[in-house]
Enzyme design. Structure first.
Site, short mmCIF file in Angstrom:
data_model
loop_
_atom_site.label_atom_id
_atom_site.label_comp_id
_atom_site.label_asym_id
_atom_site.label_seq_id
_atom_site.Cartn_x
_atom_site.Cartn_y
_atom_site.Cartn_z
N LYS A 110 0.85 -1.20 0.00
CA LYS A 110 0.00 0.00 0.00
C LYS A 110 0.89 1.26 0.00
CE LYS A 110 -4.51 -1.11 0.25
NZ LYS A 110 -4.51 -2.50 0.00
N LYS A 189 -0.76 -10.75 -11.24
CA LYS A 189 -1.86 -11.10 -10.34
C LYS A 189 -3.02 -10.11 -10.56
CE LYS A 189 -3.41 -10.58 -5.73
NZ LYS A 189 -3.59 -9.57 -4.78
N LYS A 192 -7.21 -4.93 -7.91
CA LYS A 192 -7.68 -3.56 -8.11
C LYS A 192 -6.52 -2.60 -8.25
CE LYS A 192 -10.18 -3.52 -4.27
NZ LYS A 192 -10.66 -4.79 -3.82
P1 ADP Z 1 -7.50 -6.72 -4.46
O1 ADP Z 1 -6.11 -7.29 -4.58
O2 ADP Z 1 -8.15 -6.56 -5.78
O3 ADP Z 1 -7.53 -5.45 -3.61
P2 ADP Z 1 -8.61 -7.96 -2.12
O4 ADP Z 1 -7.32 -7.77 -1.39
O5 ADP Z 1 -9.77 -7.11 -1.71
O6 ADP Z 1 -8.35 -7.82 -3.69
O7 ADP Z 1 -8.99 -9.50 -2.00
C1 ADP Z 1 -10.14 -10.07 -1.43
C2 ADP Z 1 -9.99 -11.57 -1.40
O8 ADP Z 1 -9.83 -12.07 -2.75
C3 ADP Z 1 -8.77 -12.09 -0.63
O9 ADP Z 1 -9.05 -13.34 -0.04
C4 ADP Z 1 -7.74 -12.23 -1.69
O10 ADP Z 1 -6.72 -13.14 -1.34
C5 ADP Z 1 -8.58 -12.75 -2.87
N1 ADP Z 1 -7.96 -12.36 -4.14
C6 ADP Z 1 -7.86 -11.12 -4.65
N2 ADP Z 1 -7.20 -11.12 -5.82
C7 ADP Z 1 -6.85 -12.41 -6.04
C8 ADP Z 1 -6.16 -13.07 -7.09
N3 ADP Z 1 -5.70 -12.41 -8.14
N4 ADP Z 1 -5.97 -14.41 -7.00
C9 ADP Z 1 -6.45 -15.12 -5.95
N5 ADP Z 1 -7.13 -14.54 -4.92
C10 ADP Z 1 -7.33 -13.22 -4.96
#
Ligand code: ADP
Ligand code: TRP
Length: 317
Positions: A110, A189, A192
């Site tokens: 972050k 990966k 967002k």
């Molecule tokens: P972002 O990375 O888009 O901010 P979040 O951190 O809000 O996503 O993730 C919410 C949930 O979805 C968590 O359990 C996270 O590990 C899973 N997740 C998010 N992106 C992925 C990804 N590319 N592959 C596998 N799991 C993911």
């Protein structure tokens, strides 16, 4: 066995969230007592507009319900409807070494993305530990990026138990290898933060799928499917036979990325169009959704109460 997961309402949910966390949770719905919450306190670390947060919280609730959460089997609730998690987070904070949080990748990530270094962002994993421990969860379905937070949770539970007596179970992350890291449209990966997501109900899904970055191997040439983003994403949606067929086509040559993208798009629609319909239905009745969330909150609070009582007693309050 208690199974629990949460997702922050900090933006529209995407394929990574669905396959990395939501689907694993839904797949386990018959295996235990299940809790799935909307992490709206956590979202406040990056969202500072009340209206936006309220709407995003509702959107995530609708996504859960539309995509497979069965309220007969899984308790759905807003994190803020169980305010005791804040209380537990404080008790845990008093035992959390600064160094443990300083090592957390998510915080460093972050910072690298230009967020302000707030106490909330820094203390984020402690609140997450409280979410998990307050429900005495055994298993936590999440993507690989959350693995370290589960390690922090276990460390804090252990430290608390050593200090105040055996109260918490040590939870395990549930991260099936096939969905540990879902790739985004640029091959990194999906996240967002990287602007490479395809949302669950993305109005521009076609454009995004057709825009998935590929190499420039000509159509006629054979291609290795493993590691290719289109193929890796297709594996998530398609049957084993369909996946084998795509692998065969890639290896045989004369099969272009454009055709593969169209197949991926069709497989996405097959899975998500029914979810979309259900979501539209659910979103028409705001009161019904609120009733579901209130009922879930009551169950979640009741599940947390005995643990909170034990903790208060143990710490001397
Ligand atoms: P972002 O990375 O888009 O901010 P979040 O951190 O809000 O996503 O993730 C919410 C949930 O979805 C968590 O359990 C996270 O590990 C899973 N997740 C998010 N992106 C992925 C990804 N590319 N592959 C596998 N799991 C993911
Ligand atoms: N940190 C998780 C994420 O970024 C969300 C979350 C908060 C969570 N509390 C949790 C996930 C408890 C599992 C269990 O997605």
């Amino acid at each position: 066995m208690r199974i629990l997961t949460g997702i922050q309402p900090s933006g529209k949910l995407h394929w990574g969230n669905y396959f990395g966390a939501m689907k694993s949770m839904f797949d386990l719905q018959d295996r235990g007592e299940n809790f799935m919450f909307i992490a709206n306190y956590h979202a406040m670390t990056t969202v500072s507009d009340g209206k936006v947060l309220r709407e995003a919280t509702r959107d995530v609730a609708l996504d859960y319900l539309a995509c497979g959460l069965d309220t007969e089997k899984t308790v759905i609730y807003r994190q803020s409807d169980v305010p005791e998690v804040q209380e537990l987070a404080w008790y845990l904070s008093c035992l959390t070494p600064m160094g443990l949080l300083e090592r957390c990748h998510s915080y460093k990530d972050k910072m690298a993305h230009g967020f302000e270094a707030t106490h909330g962002l820094f203390a984020y994993p402690v609140l997450m530990a409280a979410d998990i421990l307050i429900m005495n969860a055994d298993l936590v379905p999440v993507g690989k990026d959350q693995k370290q937070h589960l390690e922090v949770t276990r460390d804090l539970a252990q430290k608390f138990n050593n200090c105040f007596g055996e109260i918490f179970k040590l939870p395990d992350a549930y991260i099936p290898e096939s969905v540990a890291t879902i790739l985004g449209t640029d091959g990194q990966k999906m996240s967002k933060s990287y602007h490479n997501t395809i949302e669950l109900f993305d109005p521009s899904v076609k454009k995004k799928v057709m825009g998935i970055v590929t190499d420039s191997t000509p159509m006629e040439e054979p291609k290795e499917p493993e590691g290719n983003s289109i193929y890796e994403l297709y594996k998530l949606f398609a049957t084993p036979e369909e996946v084998a067929a795509m692998a065969h086509n890639f290896r045989a040559g004369g099969y272009g990325y454009g055709t593969a993208k169209k197949e991926l798009l069709a497989a996405y629609h097959r899975l998500f169009d029914p979810f979309k319909e259900r979501r539209e239905e659910l979103s028409r009745d705001k009161d019904a959704l609120e009733d579901i969330l209130k009922a879930g909150a009551a169950k979640a609070r009741a599940a947390a109460a005995p643990i909170v009582d034990k903790v208060r007693e143990a710490v001397g309050l």
